[in-house]
Motif scaffolding. Structure first.
Motif, PDB file in Angstrom:
ATOM      1  N   LEU A 168      -5.809   9.506  -0.269  1.00 24.42           N
ATOM      2  CA  LEU A 168      -6.431   9.191   1.016  1.00 24.42           C
ATOM      3  C   LEU A 168      -7.866   8.724   0.791  1.00 24.42           C
ATOM      4  CD1 LEU A 168      -6.421   9.273   4.155  1.00 24.42           C
ATOM      5  CD2 LEU A 168      -7.200  11.656   3.972  1.00 24.42           C
TER       6      LEU A 168
ATOM      7  N   TYR B  86      -4.720  16.236   1.765  1.00 27.01           N
ATOM      8  CA  TYR B  86      -3.989  15.002   1.478  1.00 27.01           C
ATOM      9  C   TYR B  86      -4.182  14.572   0.027  1.00 27.01           C
ATOM     10  CZ  TYR B  86      -2.476  13.597   6.168  1.00 27.01           C
ATOM     11  OH  TYR B  86      -1.832  13.512   7.370  1.00 27.01           O
TER      12      TYR B  86
ATOM     13  N   GLU C 137       0.836  -1.195   0.000  1.00 28.86           N
ATOM     14  CA  GLU C 137       0.000   0.000   0.000  1.00 28.86           C
ATOM     15  C   GLU C 137       0.872   1.247   0.000  1.00 28.86           C
ATOM     16  OE1 GLU C 137      -3.757   1.928   2.508  1.00 28.86           O
ATOM     17  OE2 GLU C 137      -2.882   0.003   3.093  1.00 28.86           O
ATOM     18  N   GLN C 138       0.548   2.175  -0.894  1.00 27.26           N
ATOM     19  CA  GLN C 138       1.185   3.487  -0.853  1.00 27.26           C
ATOM     20  C   GLN C 138       0.434   4.343   0.162  1.00 27.26           C
ATOM     21  OE1 GLN C 138       2.433   7.312  -3.646  1.00 27.26           O
ATOM     22  NE2 GLN C 138       0.808   5.974  -4.340  1.00 27.26           N
ATOM     23  N   GLU C 139       1.144   4.852   1.138  1.00 27.06           N
ATOM     24  CA  GLU C 139       0.503   5.626   2.192  1.00 27.06           C
ATOM     25  C   GLU C 139      -0.014   6.961   1.652  1.00 27.06           C
ATOM     26  OE1 GLU C 139      -0.121   4.663   5.287  1.00 27.06           O
ATOM     27  OE2 GLU C 139       0.746   2.699   4.820  1.00 27.06           O
TER      28      GLU C 139
END
Length: 664
Positions: free
Chosen positions: A622, A619, A420-422
Motif C-alpha cells: 500500500l 496492509y 497494478e497489484q492491489e
C-alpha cells in the motif's frame, strides 16, 4: 580466441585535444568563473562532451573531457582510471594526455593497462561476465590539466530485443564539477523515432512541470549545451529531474513483440524431456499437491544464476535446457515453471517487475527495460497468485506461500498494458504469539510461543538453518529485554547476568501450510521495574504494532509504503503479589478503525495479574500520501498511546502484613 576489451586508437583523437588548439580553449574560459572555482579548491572541467549514439545493432558512448588535477584525490583517480565493461562492450582509447605549462604531453606511451574479472558480489548467484579495465598512467603532476577521450561500443546479438527497443536515461551531473563548456548529445540512428520525456523538472516554486515530450527522428539528435555551468544536486526530499529517451512504442505493442518471442518457448511437451518429473507429478494425490511439487522443484532444484546481459536483451533459455542443466536466470526458471503448470492445466503468465524502482514504473516512458526481473502470475480457483521462481526457501501449497509486495507489473501477453497489484491484507495472521510471564518472588519464568506463516515462517526457517540455537536464543533474549523495558534497569551487556535457562526450539514445521511453531523459554531475575519505590511489570511490543516511520516521512515525490503483517498476540502477566486492578493503563482497551489500519485490544484483569489480547490488521503493498497518510499517522498515534502491550502495578505490602510474615 581471447576477446580484446580495449584498443588504443590515437587516430580517433578529436582536433580540440591537439597542441594547435590548446591556446584557443584555454583563453576562451571565463576567467572570473574559473578563478572562483579554483579559489574554492574545486576541480574545473574546461570541456565535457558526451555523445550517446543509438544504432540498430549497437550503442556507442563517447566522452571527451579536459579537467584540472588540483586536488591529490583527483590526481590519484586520474592516475588509475577504470572502466567496467560487459562481455558485449569494447573500450577505445582515443586520447590520454596532459597540458603542462601550456604544452600538450601525450601519455599513451606512459600507460599500463590491466584487465581483470570484475565481481560485484561473489556471495550472490549473480554474474555479469564483466571486466574491469584499469589504465595506470605514469608521471601525472599536481596542477596538470588532464585530457581524456574514449568511446565504448556495445554490440548486441541478433536475438537481443535491444535491436528493437532503445532506452537511455539522462540526469544532470552533480555540483562537484564546474564546466567551462558542457555538452550532451543523443544521436538517433536506430531507424525509428525516439520519444523524449522529462520527469520531475520544477518551476521556481518547486511545482513539477508538465513538459511536452520531444520526438527525435531517425538521423536527428537531442542536444544539451551549457557554458560556465555548475552541476546540479537534487533538493532535499525531492527526486532529481531526469530525461528518458525510449523507442516510441506503447506497452500493448511491446507486449505483442515480446509475447511472440516467448510463445515458441511454451510450445513444448514436458514429457519429452522431463519424463521422471512427469511421473512424480502424476503420482501425487491432488492438483494442489502437484502445483506445490512443481514450484518446489523449480525453486529448490534449479540453481539461480543471474546474468545481466541475458536478462537485458536475450531470448529466454529453453525449458529443456533449464531442466537438464538445473540452472538458469529468472526468465529461464519462470519459463520452466510455466511449462510444467501448462502440463498440469493451470493457467499462468510470465510477468516483468522491478522491485527496486517499482514506484517509477508508471512514470517511465513505456519500455521493456523498465523491468529487471521475471516472475509468474498464476490464476487458480478464481484467485491470482504471484510466484518468484528464484526463491529457494519458500514452502507450502499455492495459497500458503510467501506473498511479495510490488505495485506494478507487465504481463507478457499480447496487447496488455502496465497493470497494478492491489493492496492486500493477510487473511489469517502472519504471526500469532502467546507470551506468559509468571513471577514468583523476584524471578520470572517466561514462555513465548509463536506460530509464523508465509514469509515470516520462511525467514525463521532460514534463521534456524544458518544460526546456532544459542545465537537465536540471544536474539530473543534481547527482544524480551526490550519488551519488558528492562533497559530502564541495566544495559544490554548485562542481559546474560539476568537471563538463565534460555532455550528455543521448533515445536512443529508444517511445510504444506507453511506454518512454523517455535517456543522460547527463559528464567529472568529481578524482572520488575522500580520507579518511586513502586514496582511494575511490563510487556510491550513496538516492532509488532508501531509504525513510527510514517510520521517521519516527508518526501515530496515518494508516497509512504506500507507493508505490514497481521499479528495476533496474547500477553499474560501473573505474579504472587496483588496488583492495582483499577490502574488506568492496565485496564485501558482500544478499538482503532482507520481506513488503512485496524487494531483491537482487550484486557482481563485479576487479583494477581492481567491478560492483554491484541489483533493488529494492516496492509501490504500500500502506497499512501496526503490525507490518507495523515489518517494513518493518526491511527498509529492512537496505538502508541499505551495500546501496544500492558503493564501492571504491584501493590506493596503494608506494615501489618509485613509484620505478619515476619512472625510466621
Amino acid at each position: 580466441m581471447t576477446k580484446e576489451y580495449y584498443f588504443i586508437k590515437p587516430e580517433l583523437s578529436s582536433p580540440e585535444t591537439k597542441q594547435e588548439n590548446i591556446d584557443s580553449w584555454l583563453k576562451t574560459q571565463d576567467k572570473t568563473f574559473y578563478d572562483t572555482q579554483i579559489a574554492q579548491e574545486r576541480d574545473y572541467c574546461f570541456w565535457c562532451n558526451i555523445v550517446e549514439t543509438a544504432k540498430p545493432n549497437s550503442r556507442t558512448s563517447y566522452t571527451s573531457m579536459a579537467y584540472t588535477l588540483n586536488e591529490p584525490n583527483m590526481l590519484n583517480s586520474a592516475g588509475k582510471t577504470s572502466f567496467i565493461l560487459s562481455e558485449e562492450e569494447v573500450l577505445y582509447i582515443h586520447t590520454l594526455s596532459v597540458v603542462r605549462d601550456g604544452k600538450v604531453i601525450d601519455k599513451l606511451d606512459d600507460i599500463n593497462v590491466k584487465v581483470l574479472d570484475y565481481v560485484r558480489d561473489e556471495n550472490q548467484a549473480s554474474f555479469n561476465d564483466e571486466k574491469k579495465v584499469t589504465v595506470l598512467i605514469r608521471d601525472l603532476h599536481l596542477n596538470d590539466i588532464f585530457v581524456i577521450e574514449t568511446s565504448i561500443e556495445r554490440k548486441y546479438e541478433e536475438s537481443s530485443i535491444r535491436n528493437q527497443f532503445f532506452r537511455w536515461i539522462y540526469s544532470a551531473p552533480n555540483s562537484y564539477w564546474a564546466y567551462g563548456k558542457y555538452r550532451f548529445e543523443l544521436k538517433n540512428e536506430t531507424e525509428k523515432k525516439l520519444e523524449t520525456n522529462f520527469h520531475y523538472f520544477r518551476d521556481e516554486a518547486g511545482t513539477i512541470l508538465e513538459k511536452d515530450k520531444v520526438m527525435v527522428e531517425h538521423n536527428n539528435s537531442y542536444t544539451i549545451e551549457k557554458e560556465n555551468y555548475i552541476g546540479e544536486d537534487p533538493k532535499e526530499l525531492e527526486i532529481a529531474p531526469f530525461i528518458d529517451f525510449v523507442t516510441e512504442q506503447t506497452y500493448p505493442e511491446i507486449t505483442k513483440t515480446i509475447s511472440d518471442i516467448y510463445q515458441k518457448f511454451y510450445q513444448v511437451n514436458l514429457a519429452d524431456f522431463a519424463a521422471d518429473l512427469v511421473t512424480e507429478l502424476d503420482a501425487l494425490p491432488s492438483l494442489d499437491h502437484k502445483i506445490k511439487h512443481a514450484i518446489d522443484f523449480v525453486q529448490k532444484e534449479v540453481y539461480y544464476l543471474y546474468n545481466e546481459a541475458e536478462m537485458d536483451g536475450h531470448e529466454p533459455q529453453a525449458a529443456e535446457v533449464t531442466y537438464k542443466t538445473k540452472q538458469g536466470d529468472c526468465k529461464a526458471k519462470t519459463v520452466l515453471l510455466k511449462v510444467i503448470l501448462d502440463y498440469l492445466g493451470v493457467d499462468s503468465e510470465l510477468i516483468l517487475v522491478n522491485y527496486g524502482s517499482d514506484v517509477f514504473l508508471p512514470v517511465y516512458t513505456p519500455s521493456p527495460f523498465n523491468f529487471n526481473h521475471a516472475i509468474l502470475k498464476i490464476m487458480h480457483e478464481n484467485q491470482v497468485y504471484f510466484i518468484d521462481a528464484t526463491m529457494s526457501g519458500d514452502q507450502g501449497f499455492l495459497a500458503n506461500r510467501q506473498k511479495n509486495s510490488f505495485m506494478y507489473y507487465l504481463e507478457i501477453k499480447a496487447g496488455t498494458e502496465l497493470q497494478e497489484q492491489e493492496p492486500f491484507q493477510d487473511e489469517v495472521p502472519s504471526v500469532e504469539e502467546v507470551v506468559n510471564v509468571d513471577v514468583k518472588g523476584n524471578e520470572a519464568e517466561i514462555t513465548f510461543k509463536r506460530k509464523l506463516r508465509g514469509g515470516m515462517a520462511n525467514g525463521s526457517r532460514e534463521m534456524f538453518k544458518n544460526e546456532s540455537n544459542k545465537e537465536i536464543a540471544n536474539r530473543y533474549n534481547y527482544a524480551i529485554y526490550s519488551n519488558m523495558t528492562l533497559y530502564k534497569k541495566y544495559e544490554e551487556n548485562e542481559v546474560d547476568k539476568h537471563f538463565k535457562n534460555t532455550s528455543i526450539q521448533i515445536e512443529e514445521d508444517n511445510k504444506e501450510l507453511n506454518e512454523l511453531s517455535v517456543i522460547y523459554k527463559a528464567t529472568i531475575s529481578d524482572p520488575y521495574i522500580v520507579e518511586n519505590k513502586k514496582r511494575f511489570l511490563h510487556f510491550w511490543n513496538w516492532n509488532n504494532f508501531i509504525d513510527d516511520a510514517a510520521e517521519k516521512h516527508f518526501h515530496k515525490d515518494f508516497p509512504y509504503w506500507i507493508d505490514r503483517n497481521r499479528i495476533k498476540t496474547e500477553i499474560h502477566l501473573t505474579t504472587d503479589k496483588s496488583i492495582d486492578q483499577q490502574e488506568r493503563y492496565t485496564c485501558q482497551e482500544c478499538d482503532v478503525k482507520s481506513k488503512y489500519l485496524k487494531h483491537h485490544m482487550t484486557k482481563k484483569i485479576h487479583k494477581n495479574g492481567a491478560s492483554c489480547y491484541l489483533d493488529y490488521h494492516a496492509y501490504h503493498n500500500l502506497a499512501i500520501k496526503g490525507n490518507d497518510l495523515e489518517e494513518y499517522i493518526k491511527a498509529n498515534k492512537q496505538i502508541l498511546d499505551s495500546n501496544w502491550g500492558i503493564g501492571i502495578d504491584i501493590i506493596e505490602d503494608g506494615l501489618f502484613k509485613k509484620l505478619g510474615k515476619l512472625f510466621k
